[in-house]
Design a protein around this motif. Structure first.
Motif, mmCIF file in Angstrom:
data_model
loop_
_atom_site.group_PDB
_atom_site.id
_atom_site.type_symbol
_atom_site.label_atom_id
_atom_site.label_comp_id
_atom_site.label_asym_id
_atom_site.label_seq_id
_atom_site.Cartn_x
_atom_site.Cartn_y
_atom_site.Cartn_z
ATOM 1 N N PRO A 55 -10.498 8.933 9.925
ATOM 2 C CA PRO A 55 -11.050 9.914 10.863
ATOM 3 C C PRO A 55 -10.432 11.280 10.610
ATOM 4 C CG PRO A 55 -9.636 8.342 12.003
ATOM 5 C CD PRO A 55 -9.760 7.881 10.598
ATOM 6 N N GLN A 56 -11.270 12.296 10.551
ATOM 7 C CA GLN A 56 -10.797 13.636 10.260
ATOM 8 C C GLN A 56 -10.966 14.521 11.482
ATOM 9 O OE1 GLN A 56 -12.690 15.150 6.803
ATOM 10 N NE2 GLN A 56 -12.000 13.486 5.494
ATOM 11 N N ALA A 57 -10.140 15.543 11.530
ATOM 12 C CA ALA A 57 -10.224 16.499 12.628
ATOM 13 C C ALA A 57 -11.516 17.301 12.489
ATOM 14 C CB ALA A 57 -9.031 17.440 12.603
ATOM 15 N N LYS A 58 -12.077 17.695 13.613
ATOM 16 C CA LYS A 58 -13.307 18.478 13.572
ATOM 17 C C LYS A 58 -13.019 19.861 13.020
ATOM 18 C CE LYS A 58 -15.895 16.325 17.230
ATOM 19 N NZ LYS A 58 -16.695 16.550 18.419
#
Length: 92
Positions: free
Chosen positions: A40-43
């Motif tokens: 999961p990556q930061a927006k």
């Protein structure tokens, strides 16, 4: 045709042997992302800029450029009064 079966059998045996003799480091590690599994990556932050209001463009012999706010384009003329086809930037 028998050589075809022999090649297939040897290939299958090689894959089975490599799976059995794989080192322990090749096993799944929790700190290394696995193939097909996305972390999961930061927006991303999107920066939107508003358009400059009242911007004009003048096409001079040096190219077409935006001109400053206190200036305006007018028709350019030669020394004998013939239009050049380019703009001249006039500032107050």
């Amino acid at each position: 045709m028998p050589t075809r079966h022999l090649i297939i059998a040897l290939t299958a045996a090689a894959f089975a042997f490599s799976a059995l003799t794989a080192p322990a480091s090749a096993q799944a590690r929790p700190d290394v992302p696995q193939a097909g599994v996305k972390k999961p990556q930061a927006k991303k932050r999107v920066v939107r800029r508003s358009a400059a209001a009242g911007g004009q463009i003048a096409c001079t012999p040096l190219g077409c450029h935006r001109i400053p706010r206190n200036c305006y384009p007018t028709q350019g003329y030669d020394w004998d009064g013939m239009p050049t086809g380019y703009d001249v930037v006039v500032c107050r």
